[in-house]
Design a protein around this motif. Structure first.
Motif, PDB file in Angstrom:
ATOM      1  N   GLU A 495      30.590  27.577  -6.640  1.00  0.00           N
ATOM      2  CA  GLU A 495      29.686  26.424  -6.536  1.00  0.00           C
ATOM      3  C   GLU A 495      29.062  26.305  -5.146  1.00  0.00           C
ATOM      4  OE1 GLU A 495      28.531  24.825  -8.918  1.00  0.00           O
ATOM      5  OE2 GLU A 495      29.906  25.553 -10.456  1.00  0.00           O
ATOM      6  N   ILE A 496      29.835  26.594  -4.111  1.00  0.00           N
ATOM      7  CA  ILE A 496      29.267  26.442  -2.760  1.00  0.00           C
ATOM      8  C   ILE A 496      28.305  27.580  -2.458  1.00  0.00           C
ATOM      9  CG2 ILE A 496      30.910  27.665  -1.253  1.00  0.00           C
ATOM     10  CD1 ILE A 496      30.891  24.963   0.426  1.00  0.00           C
ATOM     11  N   ASP A 497      28.574  28.777  -2.972  1.00  0.00           N
ATOM     12  CA  ASP A 497      27.614  29.876  -2.811  1.00  0.00           C
ATOM     13  C   ASP A 497      26.298  29.547  -3.517  1.00  0.00           C
ATOM     14  OD1 ASP A 497      29.255  31.413  -1.258  1.00  0.00           O
ATOM     15  OD2 ASP A 497      29.862  32.793  -2.853  1.00  0.00           O
ATOM     16  N   LYS A 498      26.404  28.940  -4.703  1.00  0.00           N
ATOM     17  CA  LYS A 498      25.211  28.567  -5.457  1.00  0.00           C
ATOM     18  C   LYS A 498      24.406  27.515  -4.700  1.00  0.00           C
ATOM     19  CE  LYS A 498      25.869  27.934  -9.806  1.00  0.00           C
ATOM     20  NZ  LYS A 498      26.285  27.278 -11.094  1.00  0.00           N
ATOM     21  N   LEU A 499      25.093  26.504  -4.159  1.00  0.00           N
ATOM     22  CA  LEU A 499      24.407  25.456  -3.401  1.00  0.00           C
ATOM     23  C   LEU A 499      23.777  26.029  -2.135  1.00  0.00           C
ATOM     24  CD1 LEU A 499      23.659  22.488  -3.052  1.00  0.00           C
ATOM     25  CD2 LEU A 499      25.918  22.094  -2.018  1.00  0.00           C
ATOM     26  N   TYR A 500      24.487  26.950  -1.497  1.00  0.00           N
ATOM     27  CA  TYR A 500      23.960  27.606  -0.294  1.00  0.00           C
ATOM     28  C   TYR A 500      22.657  28.338  -0.620  1.00  0.00           C
ATOM     29  CZ  TYR A 500      23.615  31.131   3.421  1.00  0.00           C
ATOM     30  OH  TYR A 500      23.171  31.949   4.427  1.00  0.00           O
ATOM     31  N   GLU A 501      22.634  29.073  -1.721  1.00  0.00           N
ATOM     32  CA  GLU A 501      21.429  29.813  -2.109  1.00  0.00           C
ATOM     33  C   GLU A 501      20.290  28.857  -2.439  1.00  0.00           C
ATOM     34  OE1 GLU A 501      21.053  32.948  -1.789  1.00  0.00           O
ATOM     35  OE2 GLU A 501      23.149  33.395  -1.296  1.00  0.00           O
ATOM     36  N   GLN A 502      20.602  27.741  -3.107  1.00  0.00           N
ATOM     37  CA  GLN A 502      19.571  26.762  -3.460  1.00  0.00           C
ATOM     38  C   GLN A 502      18.957  26.132  -2.200  1.00  0.00           C
ATOM     39  OE1 GLN A 502      21.907  24.151  -5.923  1.00  0.00           O
ATOM     40  NE2 GLN A 502      21.215  25.112  -7.839  1.00  0.00           N
ATOM     41  N   LEU A 503      19.806  25.758  -1.264  1.00  0.00           N
ATOM     42  CA  LEU A 503      19.320  25.145  -0.028  1.00  0.00           C
ATOM     43  C   LEU A 503      18.492  26.145   0.781  1.00  0.00           C
ATOM     44  CD1 LEU A 503      22.515  23.140   0.983  1.00  0.00           C
ATOM     45  CD2 LEU A 503      20.292  22.144   0.415  1.00  0.00           C
ATOM     46  N   THR A 504      18.964  27.364   0.852  1.00  0.00           N
ATOM     47  CA  THR A 504      18.230  28.399   1.589  1.00  0.00           C
ATOM     48  C   THR A 504      16.863  28.632   0.966  1.00  0.00           C
ATOM     49  OG1 THR A 504      20.308  29.468   2.237  1.00  0.00           O
ATOM     50  CG2 THR A 504      18.297  30.785   2.383  1.00  0.00           C
ATOM     51  N   ALA A 505      16.831  28.709  -0.353  1.00  0.00           N
ATOM     52  CA  ALA A 505      15.557  28.923  -1.053  1.00  0.00           C
ATOM     53  C   ALA A 505      14.608  27.754  -0.858  1.00  0.00           C
ATOM     54  CB  ALA A 505      15.819  29.140  -2.551  1.00  0.00           C
ATOM     55  N   ALA A 506      15.166  26.563  -0.656  1.00  0.00           N
ATOM     56  CA  ALA A 506      14.341  25.368  -0.443  1.00  0.00           C
ATOM     57  C   ALA A 506      13.883  25.234   1.012  1.00  0.00           C
ATOM     58  CB  ALA A 506      15.122  24.120  -0.863  1.00  0.00           C
ATOM     59  N   ALA A 563      25.367  18.201  -9.450  1.00  0.00           N
ATOM     60  CA  ALA A 563      24.046  18.526  -9.986  1.00  0.00           C
ATOM     61  C   ALA A 563      22.921  17.923  -9.159  1.00  0.00           C
ATOM     62  CB  ALA A 563      23.938  18.051 -11.437  1.00  0.00           C
ATOM     63  N   ASP A 564      23.239  16.856  -8.413  1.00  0.00           N
ATOM     64  CA  ASP A 564      22.215  16.167  -7.614  1.00  0.00           C
ATOM     65  C   ASP A 564      22.247  16.546  -6.136  1.00  0.00           C
ATOM     66  OD1 ASP A 564      21.624  14.835  -9.955  1.00  0.00           O
ATOM     67  OD2 ASP A 564      22.820  13.055  -9.448  1.00  0.00           O
ATOM     68  N   ALA A 565      23.149  17.442  -5.756  1.00  0.00           N
ATOM     69  CA  ALA A 565      23.383  17.719  -4.329  1.00  0.00           C
ATOM     70  C   ALA A 565      22.131  18.225  -3.624  1.00  0.00           C
ATOM     71  CB  ALA A 565      24.523  18.714  -4.170  1.00  0.00           C
ATOM     72  N   LEU A 566      21.407  19.143  -4.267  1.00  0.00           N
ATOM     73  CA  LEU A 566      20.206  19.697  -3.638  1.00  0.00           C
ATOM     74  C   LEU A 566      19.175  18.610  -3.400  1.00  0.00           C
ATOM     75  CD1 LEU A 566      18.440  22.023  -2.638  1.00  0.00           C
ATOM     76  CD2 LEU A 566      17.753  22.422  -5.025  1.00  0.00           C
ATOM     77  N   ALA A 567      18.876  17.825  -4.413  1.00  0.00           N
ATOM     78  CA  ALA A 567      17.881  16.756  -4.268  1.00  0.00           C
ATOM     79  C   ALA A 567      18.347  15.712  -3.263  1.00  0.00           C
ATOM     80  CB  ALA A 567      17.624  16.104  -5.628  1.00  0.00           C
ATOM     81  N   ILE A 569      20.311  16.139  -0.595  1.00  0.00           N
ATOM     82  CA  ILE A 569      20.141  16.656   0.774  1.00  0.00           C
ATOM     83  C   ILE A 569      18.675  16.690   1.168  1.00  0.00           C
ATOM     84  CG2 ILE A 569      20.267  18.766   2.161  1.00  0.00           C
ATOM     85  CD1 ILE A 569      22.825  17.266   2.193  1.00  0.00           C
ATOM     86  N   LYS A 570      17.822  17.121   0.257  1.00  0.00           N
ATOM     87  CA  LYS A 570      16.387  17.152   0.562  1.00  0.00           C
ATOM     88  C   LYS A 570      15.869  15.749   0.847  1.00  0.00           C
ATOM     89  CE  LYS A 570      13.811  19.930  -1.992  1.00  0.00           C
ATOM     90  NZ  LYS A 570      13.284  20.616  -3.202  1.00  0.00           N
ATOM     91  N   GLY A 571      16.400  14.775   0.137  1.00  0.00           N
ATOM     92  CA  GLY A 571      16.009  13.386   0.405  1.00  0.00           C
ATOM     93  C   GLY A 571      16.462  12.918   1.767  1.00  0.00           C
ATOM     94  N   LYS A 572      17.674  13.297   2.157  1.00  0.00           N
ATOM     95  CA  LYS A 572      18.185  12.927   3.483  1.00  0.00           C
ATOM     96  C   LYS A 572      17.339  13.552   4.591  1.00  0.00           C
ATOM     97  CE  LYS A 572      21.866  10.338   2.780  1.00  0.00           C
ATOM     98  NZ  LYS A 572      22.033   8.988   3.399  1.00  0.00           N
ATOM     99  N   LEU A 573      16.969  14.799   4.413  1.00  0.00           N
ATOM    100  CA  LEU A 573      16.167  15.485   5.426  1.00  0.00           C
ATOM    101  C   LEU A 573      14.761  14.891   5.510  1.00  0.00           C
ATOM    102  CD1 LEU A 573      17.246  19.181   4.783  1.00  0.00           C
ATOM    103  CD2 LEU A 573      17.911  17.720   6.699  1.00  0.00           C
ATOM    104  N   ALA A 574      14.213  14.514   4.370  1.00  0.00           N
ATOM    105  CA  ALA A 574      12.875  13.917   4.364  1.00  0.00           C
ATOM    106  C   ALA A 574      12.876  12.557   5.043  1.00  0.00           C
ATOM    107  CB  ALA A 574      12.372  13.790   2.928  1.00  0.00           C
ATOM    108  N   ALA A 575      13.994  11.844   4.935  1.00  0.00           N
ATOM    109  CA  ALA A 575      14.083  10.508   5.544  1.00  0.00           C
ATOM    110  C   ALA A 575      14.147  10.611   7.050  1.00  0.00           C
ATOM    111  CB  ALA A 575      15.319   9.787   5.006  1.00  0.00           C
TER     112      ALA A 575
END
Length: 575
Positions: A495-506, A563-567, A569-575
């Motif tokens: 799960e953490i490898d998957k989240l890492y790849e998602q964040l990197t891709a974003a 399931a919401d972790a990527l969104a 984090i992106k929301g936190k960074l945008a804020a």
């Protein structure tokens, strides 16, 4: 980035020579390594921050129309001799010789070199305006380097130089750079203030300093909370406390004050407010002919302090020094502590601060040991003085713009913009041809940002007992992923490898701590380093479908659905 493939070198304790918070934390976080006095190696973690600072600076300079070049660190002495700064800069200018015995400077700044570029490349008014900038290593041989990157000898600076046809053009270029600096420091995520400043040794007419607000700052910033007025202490205008001088009510008396050489002690002895006393400061101006030496007496209210920069602006005091005791005795007839403007032994030039000029019935030295005059008044007991603003402002003084009273806070200077005018173009004969084909001096501006100093200033403003708290825009990493049992739990690893790849891709600047450290040690490292966002993934949370989020400033963690972790984090960074 995976932590196992990066270099992390944290310390539990700061080296003994680390003096201030930023110096201690940067050493402990493995961001810098001392090589010599005021000289540091930027380690990989610190260099990531520097590169992010540079990127923001570069983007905003380009957006403002500046053009990047790169000028050399080592510069021929001849250029510095043209402007007179080869000697004027003093010991801070590092001078070296090459194998042929020719003199060079290790640059602290690049006015001479960029002016040389301009005088050979900018020939016509059609090429103007233009603004050149670079991000380059600088060296200033500080007498006492200290505070890590805050006052080092080698550092990185962005310096820019605008060239215009006239003063109106300079003002437009200056405003463009001022606005760019506001955008830069806003993007850094730092609390800052721009203040009017003195140009100092660099010369020119007008300037502003940009300061990061921090309780540990070396500089006092003066501002009016109810208006836009702001200046550093050197440039802040001090109005007279009283708008008009009251009428004299007391007679002049020579009063015994045995052993009371300080205004505070005299006021206590006489039972008067300190604000009724006047302190004397004696300055000397030397001339080639020693017989023409001038002695000046500057008068301040007993509770005020001399502003040395303002004093140097008084015509005739540009090269002053403080008088020695022998000179004081020769001109005043007594040792320091009992000096005053009445009855000096030899003539002196008297300058009264604005507040002193409006005082009546004041107390001053009698030029006789153990005596002071009480009831002294201008016009009656001594001639009207030359009047000038020569003191530091204090909290509660009236704002010069008439819109309230002044407040003072501490700041760290990280940027400075100057209107140079023709100071350098005239001395180096840098001209352009106008529409009539006549040569005119280029009108210059100068704009600097201490790139590496930003790191220290940001930390001085943003830290706690656990370590650094970086703003996300300049943090070495924006997000750290901390797995509980990465090498023991297949579910956690997956799960953490998957989240890492998602964040990197974003496009998120994320680091995955796959070192296998214990949770306490892992958390302590990243809190010390100051990564602003942390996600923890463990078997316990995964059973409920959650991960754990904690911002660097948060006191408690928040459960977030996996399931919401990527969104999230992106929301936190945008804020």
């Amino acid at each position: 980035m995976r932590a196992s493939r990066f270099f992390i070198s944290t310390l539990k304790e700061a080296p003994s020579d680390a003096e201030i918070v930023s110096h201690k934390l940067m050493m402990r976080a493995g961001m810098i390594k001392r090589l010599g006095a005021g000289i540091y190696t930027y380690m990989p973690m610190g260099l990531r921050v520097i590169r992010k600072v540079e990127a923001i600076v570069r983007e905003e300079m380009n957006r403002a129309g500046a053009i990047e070049l790169l000028m050399p660190v080592v510069q021929p002495a001849e250029l510095w001799q043209e402007t007179g700064r080869w000697n004027k800069m003093g010991a801070e200018l590092m001078r070296v010789k090459d194998r042929h015995g020719r003199d060079f400077a290790i640059q602290p700044t690049s006015e001479e070199v960029v002016t040389d570029v301009a005088r050979t490349e900018l020939r016509s008014y059609k090429q103007l305006p233009v603004n050149f900038y670079h991000i380059q290593t600088k060296f200033r041989d500080e007498r006492r380097p200290r505070f890590g990157l805050m006052r080092g000898r080698e550092f990185t600076m962005k310096d820019a130089y605008s060239f215009d046809r006239d003063v109106d053009g300079l003002k437009k270029s200056y405003q463009a750079m001022y606005d760019a600096y506001v955008r830069i420091f806003t993007r850094f995520g730092l609390e800052f203030r721009a203040v009017a400043a003195d140009n100092g040794a660099i010369g020119g007419s007008g300037s502003h300093e940009f300061h990061v607000i921090a309780a540990t700052g070396e500089d006092a910033l003066v501002y009016c909370p109810t208006s836009d007025y702001a200046a550093n202490m050197e440039a802040a205008e001090a109005l007279a406390i009283d708008s008009a001088r009251p009428a004299a009510k007391e007679e002049l008396k020579k009063t015994p004050t045995p052993g009371k050489s300080k205004c505070e002690a005299v006021a206590e002895l006489l039972g008067l407010p300190l604000a009724r006393t006047v302190k004397s400061i004696v300055l000397a101006v030397d001339h080639e002919d020693p017989a023409k030496k001038e002695i000046w007496l500057l008068l301040l209210r007993g509770d005020h302090e001399l502003n040395e920069v303002k004093a140097s602006k008084i015509p005739g005091l540009g090269t002053y020094r403080f008088a020695n005791e022998g000179e004081i005795v020769e001109w005043f007839g007594t040792t320091p502590g009992y000096l005053g403007p009445i009855g000096t032994k030899k003539p002196v030039k008297v300058v009264a601060d604005r507040t002193v000029a409006n005082m009546a019935d004041f107390v001053c030295g009698a030029n006789d040991a153990d005596f002071h005059y009480t009831g002294a008044n201008w016009g009656r007991d001594l001639p009207e003085p030359q009047v000038a603003d020569i003191r530091n402002v204090v909290e509660g003084d009236a704002s010069p713009d008439g819109c309230g009273v002044l407040a003072i806070q501490r700041g760290i200077e990280v940027g400075h913009v100057f209107q140079l005018g023709t100071t350098y173009s005239e001395s180096m004969k840098a001209t352009y041809l106008d529409e009539a084909g006549k040569p005119q001096p280029l009108v210059m501006g100068c704009y600097g940002i201490g790139v590496t100093r930003i790191l220290g200033a940001a930390i001085e403003q943003n830290f706690d007992e656990r370590g650094i708290i970086w703003p996300a825009s300049i943090a070495p990493f924006q997000v750290v992923l901390c797995p509980m049992g990465y090498d023991r739990s297949e579910a956690v690893k997956t799960e953490i490898d998957k989240l890492y790849e998602q964040l990197t891709a974003a496009g998120v600047d994320v680091v995955l701590d796959d070192r296998g450290e214990r949770p306490g040690a892992m958390f302590a490292d990243w809190e010390l380093i100051g990564v602003p966002h942390r996600i923890v993934v463990g078997d316990r949370g995964l059973k409920d479908g959650n991960v754990e989020y904690q911002g660097r400033r948060d006191t408690e963690a928040t459960q977030v659905p996996l399931a919401d972790a990527l969104a999230f984090i992106k929301g936190k960074l945008a804020a």
